[in-house]
Design an enzyme around this catalytic site. Structure first.
Site, mmCIF file in Angstrom:
data_model
loop_
_atom_site.group_PDB
_atom_site.id
_atom_site.type_symbol
_atom_site.label_atom_id
_atom_site.label_comp_id
_atom_site.label_asym_id
_atom_site.label_seq_id
_atom_site.Cartn_x
_atom_site.Cartn_y
_atom_site.Cartn_z
ATOM 1 N N CYS A 130 -21.414 75.405 8.125
ATOM 2 C CA CYS A 130 -22.508 76.264 7.651
ATOM 3 C C CYS A 130 -23.432 75.521 6.690
ATOM 4 O O CYS A 130 -24.654 75.632 6.798
ATOM 5 C CB CYS A 130 -21.951 77.506 6.966
ATOM 6 S SG CYS A 130 -21.190 78.665 8.107
ATOM 7 N N HIS A 133 -25.559 73.097 8.673
ATOM 8 C CA HIS A 133 -26.528 73.861 9.474
ATOM 9 C C HIS A 133 -27.690 74.342 8.598
ATOM 10 O O HIS A 133 -28.858 74.163 8.946
ATOM 11 C CB HIS A 133 -25.787 75.043 10.115
ATOM 12 C CG HIS A 133 -26.638 75.955 10.914
ATOM 13 N ND1 HIS A 133 -26.652 75.940 12.283
ATOM 14 C CD2 HIS A 133 -27.508 76.938 10.543
ATOM 15 C CE1 HIS A 133 -27.493 76.865 12.727
ATOM 16 N NE2 HIS A 133 -28.020 77.484 11.691
ATOM 17 N N GLU A 134 -27.367 74.951 7.456
ATOM 18 C CA GLU A 134 -28.407 75.518 6.598
ATOM 19 C C GLU A 134 -29.209 74.419 5.889
ATOM 20 O O GLU A 134 -30.433 74.548 5.730
ATOM 21 C CB GLU A 134 -27.809 76.498 5.586
ATOM 22 C CG GLU A 134 -27.025 77.653 6.189
ATOM 23 C CD GLU A 134 -27.769 78.503 7.220
ATOM 24 O OE1 GLU A 134 -29.013 78.390 7.353
ATOM 25 O OE2 GLU A 134 -27.110 79.298 7.911
ATOM 26 N N ILE A 135 -28.559 73.344 5.465
ATOM 27 C CA ILE A 135 -29.290 72.244 4.827
ATOM 28 C C ILE A 135 -30.202 71.568 5.847
ATOM 29 O O ILE A 135 -31.332 71.188 5.514
ATOM 30 C CB ILE A 135 -28.325 71.272 4.125
ATOM 31 C CG1 ILE A 135 -27.690 71.980 2.908
ATOM 32 C CG2 ILE A 135 -29.044 69.995 3.700
ATOM 33 C CD1 ILE A 135 -26.550 71.233 2.254
#
Length: 164
Positions: A130, A133-135
């Site tokens: 996660c 993915h978000e970074i």
């Protein structure tokens, strides 16, 4: 708390790098609350301000239900393990489609908390997936960019059919 409108692929803002956050105030706290509410309504387990068209480096992740929300302000990955893992990923900006993405199994992230204090965290498993993915999203890298060209084209076509 307000629900924020989520950008949908292929909105060009999803491919723009976000700026670090420098002011830690009531606006940031309110944005964090609104972002968390938007993520839960989507539904999702992670979301960034980029997903709602605000090009600033904030992500929230909630893996274990209510009470487990984590906010990462201006996160940066400092270290990746050489070992890799595969995990099914998708996006609140491209609902209804998923695919397996290969990423490092463990990472170390530097970030600030909502008060501006510097933090560091090592992560593995779903949290590592996660965060990466978000970074990526905060860096202007949409998750399908991590797929082969053929898989990416299939996902875009499948998403197009779902949108009608």
């Amino acid at each position: 708390m307000a629900l924020l409108p989520i950008l949908r692929y292929p909105d060009p803002r999803l491919r723009q790098p976000c700026k670090p956050i420098e002011i830690f105030d009531e606006r940031l706290a309110a944005l964090t609350d609104d972002l968390a509410a938007t993520m839960r309504a989507a539904p999702g387990i992670g979301i960034t301000l980029a997903h709602v068209g605000i090009l600033e480096r904030l992500t929230v992740i909630e893996l274990d239900g209510p009470g487990s929300l984590r906010a990462y302000v201006s996160p940066v990955i400092d270290w990746f393990s050489p070992e890799m893992q595969r995990h099914t990923e998708g996006s609140v900006s491209m609902p209804g489609v998923t695919d397996e993405v290969e990423r490092p199994a463990r990472i170390r992230v530097s970030y600030q908390d909502l008060s501006g204090a510097s933090q560091a965290q090592e992560a593995d498993g779903l949290l590592a997936v996660c965060l990466q993915h978000e970074i990526d999203q905060l860096d202007g890298i949409f998750w399908i960019d991590r797929l082969s060209r053929l898989k990416r084209e299939r996902i875009v076509k499948r998403y197009g059919k779902l949108k009608g």
